[in-house]
Write an enzyme that holds these catalytic residues in place. Structure first.
Site, PDB file in Angstrom:
ATOM      1  N   LYS A   9       4.335  21.199 -17.769  1.00  0.00           N
ATOM      2  CA  LYS A   9       3.058  22.320 -17.810  1.00  0.00           C
ATOM      3  C   LYS A   9       3.206  22.939 -19.045  1.00  0.00           C
ATOM      4  O   LYS A   9       3.798  23.663 -19.304  1.00  0.00           O
ATOM      5  CB  LYS A   9       3.069  23.300 -16.751  1.00  0.00           C
ATOM      6  CG  LYS A   9       2.006  24.138 -16.470  1.00  0.00           C
ATOM      7  CD  LYS A   9       2.272  25.430 -15.841  1.00  0.00           C
ATOM      8  CE  LYS A   9       2.733  26.281 -16.975  1.00  0.00           C
ATOM      9  NZ  LYS A   9       1.730  26.797 -18.107  1.00  0.00           N
ATOM     10  N   SER A  62       9.512  33.980 -22.194  1.00  0.00           N
ATOM     11  CA  SER A  62      10.168  35.166 -22.391  1.00  0.00           C
ATOM     12  C   SER A  62      11.403  35.529 -21.517  1.00  0.00           C
ATOM     13  O   SER A  62      11.320  34.717 -20.563  1.00  0.00           O
ATOM     14  CB  SER A  62       8.792  36.234 -21.905  1.00  0.00           C
ATOM     15  OG  SER A  62       8.448  36.292 -20.532  1.00  0.00           O
ATOM     16  N   CYS A 118      11.331  30.956 -32.084  1.00  0.00           N
ATOM     17  CA  CYS A 118      12.410  31.920 -31.547  1.00  0.00           C
ATOM     18  C   CYS A 118      13.580  31.947 -32.420  1.00  0.00           C
ATOM     19  O   CYS A 118      14.373  32.831 -32.077  1.00  0.00           O
ATOM     20  CB  CYS A 118      12.684  31.033 -30.156  1.00  0.00           C
ATOM     21  SG  CYS A 118      13.508  29.338 -30.375  1.00  0.00           S
ATOM     22  N   GLU A 229      11.390  41.878 -29.029  1.00  0.00           N
ATOM     23  CA  GLU A 229      10.678  40.500 -29.809  1.00  0.00           C
ATOM     24  C   GLU A 229       9.200  40.681 -30.092  1.00  0.00           C
ATOM     25  O   GLU A 229       8.525  40.567 -29.322  1.00  0.00           O
ATOM     26  CB  GLU A 229      10.970  39.141 -28.960  1.00  0.00           C
ATOM     27  CG  GLU A 229      10.532  37.923 -29.776  1.00  0.00           C
ATOM     28  CD  GLU A 229      10.875  36.584 -29.050  1.00  0.00           C
ATOM     29  OE1 GLU A 229      11.379  35.601 -29.681  1.00  0.00           O
ATOM     30  OE2 GLU A 229      11.061  36.780 -27.707  1.00  0.00           O
TER      31      GLU A 229
END
Length: 329
Positions: A9, A62, A118, A229
């Site tokens: 997905k 997240s 990231c 972040e």
């Protein structure tokens, strides 16, 4: 490689790359039903988490979703899980660092991909180990001046133009979110040295989704821009009197994805790599990305699970071990 079928997905916000990979897999002759893509939102995720024929879940996203939804539900349904989550990565500059190469590495690690990865660094800590206060201040000013000067020269525009260094953010919503963090930094008392809200593009294209390199100083660890972040081209510059203090600063942040140090001292490098609670450690490397045969590390709120992605750990995750005890007569 391990004989599994997969259901993928992709992000509903950026699905195209995974669709193209699936098309290449089909073109290469992978049989129908082996490589599957399902588009959708939370309902699709819930279906995958609850489906009895899905034995493992790999997630990138997240921390709140990875920790509170994916990791928790996999525990409830007995699925193995790799949940790679948020990050707030630090880069330390020691007094003996090669500043030309350090600044060049920092430009790609802080502003490459417009900060949308990231492993992007976000907090730059200039360390005064072995220096007097005056020497530390002079060193700090030199690093900051070089950093800001290089960031201000980054060419922005169409991402597929070879002369462009930095392209746009994902969409206007993402751009507005990053601008919100810049405004939050100002509200909380940080000093803006380079304002990414003001920029020039080298191409004649809409500027709707762009934010330029942004640099803050006078940032403290209780500020939002130092802790959360941002996922954009925003750098926060801080000081530490010693390497120990700098490592303690890293540990005050809940994430543990990556951290880098720039130094020519083997002693400082060893102290850093052994003591920092992060999964990916860079020594004179701004983007601490391991080669595919090593696991992609992550600690604290950056990772939930037992086995990491990539390398032997990924092989173990996607297979079942079997032990055969034999005797022949």
């Amino acid at each position: 490689a391990t004989g599994n079928t997969i259901v993928l997905k992709p992000s509903s916000e950026d699905p195209i790359s995974q669709v193209k990979i699936a098309e290449l897999a089909e073109e290469a002759g992978i049989p129908p039903g082996v490589w599957n893509i399902v588009h959708g939102g939370r309902n699709v995720v819930s279906g995958m988490l609850d489906h009895p024929d899905i034995e493992g879940i790999c997630f990138v996203g997240s921390t709140p979703v990875g920790r509170d939804v994916i990791y928790r539900r996999c525990g409830e349904t007995g699925k193995r899980v790799i949940a790679m989550c948020g990050a707030k990565n630090f880069a330390l500059v020691m007094p003996d660092a090669d500043l030309d190469r350090t600044i060049a590495a920092c430009m790609t690690s802080f502003f490459g991909n417009a900060g949308q990865r990231c492993l992007a660094n976000a907090n730059l800590v200039i360390v005064g180990e072995g220096l007097s206060e005056q020497e530390h201040e002079e060193f700090y000013q030199e690093v900051v001046e070089r950093f800001v000067a290089s960031a201000s020269r980054i060419r922005m525009g169409y991402g597929l133009d070879d002369t462009v260094h930095m392209g746009p953010l994902r969409d206007k919503k993402k751009r507005d979110r990053v601008v919100g963090y810049i405004e939050k930094g100002l509200e909380e008392g940080a000093t803006l040295l380079l304002d990414g809200r003001q920029f020039e593009l080298v191409n004649d294209i809409p500027d709707t989704c762009f934010v330029g390199p942004t640099v803050f100083e006078n940032v403290t660890l209780d500020m939002t821009i130092a802790r959360e972040e941002i996922f954009g081209p925003v750098a926060s510059v801080m000081k530490a009197r010693s390497l120990k203090e700098a490592i303690e600063m890293i540990h005050q942040i809940p994430y543990g994805n990556a951290a880098s140090i720039f130094t020519n001292s083997g002693k400082w490098a060893r102290e850093f790599q052994y003591n920092v609670q992060c999964g990916n450690i860079g020594i004179n490397v701004g983007i601490a990305a391991p080669m595919a045969f090593f696991p992609f590390g992550g600690m604290k709120d950056s990772f939930f699970g037992v086995l990491h992605g990539q390398g032997r750990e990924a092989i173990r995750f996607f297979t079942e071990s079997k032990v055969v005890i034999q005797r022949w007569f």
